[in-house]
Motif scaffolding. Structure first.
Motif: not given
Length: 320
Positions: A150-164
């Motif tokens: 989830w650390t990787k996915k949180a960064k991916h989300a942040a890079d795309n301006g979205v929230r999980i």
């Protein structure tokens, strides 16, 4: 605040008809299931990722009815110990992260997932601290699987301006405010809560207290209720694996809003949301086995219209 409906309730209805249904009832948005457990009745997140025309057609259909795509839902288990199951959930989550900003969507709804014990091929949801091997399983799940993933996915989300937004759901590792905040602290603040009181009430959690505890970590809200059978619970407690169709025998069942908790509690929840600064969607999820899809949904829409706070909090102290 705005009113949304989670799309699986329309699984047997074409999307065009479902959107008209919502528009006719004054609903603002639809939480669109596009993969995972919600299914793909109205949208396939992988197809939307790979096909610009499909995205444009979907957006045009929503615009036609004046309904917003409020969120994308791809609830799955991307940390499942069976690699093929995890791979599908992971690919759908990545696709949602990339598609959401193209559709003007901020929030992606999913589960934290639940790994196994590192040796078997089935998820293992730990509910006790003893025997001691349960604690060992938890350490493995959190340190070796959940936090790195989830650390990787949180960064991916942040890079795309979205929230999980994690739906806190028993059976998965994030199931209450404590576990939500634990994973968020470890992995990043583009992870937050999808607050569904129906999954908290039967655990004995006060939803108003939980909202206040989560504060700005609360990113989405599901309007769904639970009725607790005090007699069955008095005998068997709240852990219940009987089928949802056994309404008479279960300790609790899902209900449409207002049929499990009274209007006062729902107004208290909405007020607590406003207090912690949440002015997003209240998304109705209808899973009441005692009512048809349309009757339960219509009752929920009318009920939520009475408790939602719509006007922006601009000059709230006009009377001072």
């Amino acid at each position: 605040m705005k009113l949304s409906v989670f799309s699986p309730v329309f699984g047997d209805m074409p999307l065009d008809a479902a959107l008209k249904y919502l528009a006719d009832r004054g609903v603002d948005g639809m939480e669109l299931g596009a993969g995972g457990y919600p299914g793909k009745a109205h949208a396939d997140i992988i197809e939307l990722k790979n096909n610009v025309k499909k995205r444009d057609e979907l957006k045009a259909l929503f615009d036609k009815h004046g309904i917003e795509i409020a969120a994308l839902s791809v609830h799955g288990n991307p940390v499942h110990p069976q690699k093929n199951i995890a791979k599908t959930a992971d690919e759908e989550l990545d696709a949602a992260i990339e598609v959401a900003p193209k559709l003007g969507v901020k929030n992606i709804i999913t589960f934290s997932g639940c790994p196994g014990d590192g040796k078997g091929d089935m998820p293992n949801w730990v509910t006790c601290a003893w025997p001691n091997e349960f604690a060992d399983v938890l350490k493995y799940q959190w340190n070796d699987v959940l936090v790195p993933y989830w650390t990787k996915k949180a960064k991916h989300a942040a890079d795309n301006g979205v929230r999980i937004c994690f739906e806190m759901h028993p059976g998965f590792c994030v199931y209450n405010p404590e576990t939500l905040l634990k994973l968020r602290a470890a992995a990043g603040d583009s992870l937050g809560a999808n607050f569904d009181p129906s999954h908290l009430l039967w655990q004995g959690i006060d939803p108003v207290a939980a909202i206040k505890k989560l504060g700005n970590a609360l990113y989405w809200f599901h309007a769904k209720d639970t009725a607790i059978d005090k007699y069955n619970t008095a005998v068997n407690g709240v852990l219940d694996v009987k089928p949802y169709s056994d309404e008479a025998g279960r300790s609790w069942i899902f209900r449409t809003v207002g049929y499990g908790s009274d209007e006062k509690l729902w107004k208290d929840m909405v007020s607590a949301l406003r207090t912690v600064g949440y002015d997003g969607y209240l998304s109705i999820e209808h899973e009441d086995s005692l009512m048809t899809q349309t009757e339960g949904l219509d009752k929920a829409i009318e009920f939520m219209k009475n408790v939602i706070i719509r006007a922006p909090r601009t000059n709230a102290l006009w009377w001072v």
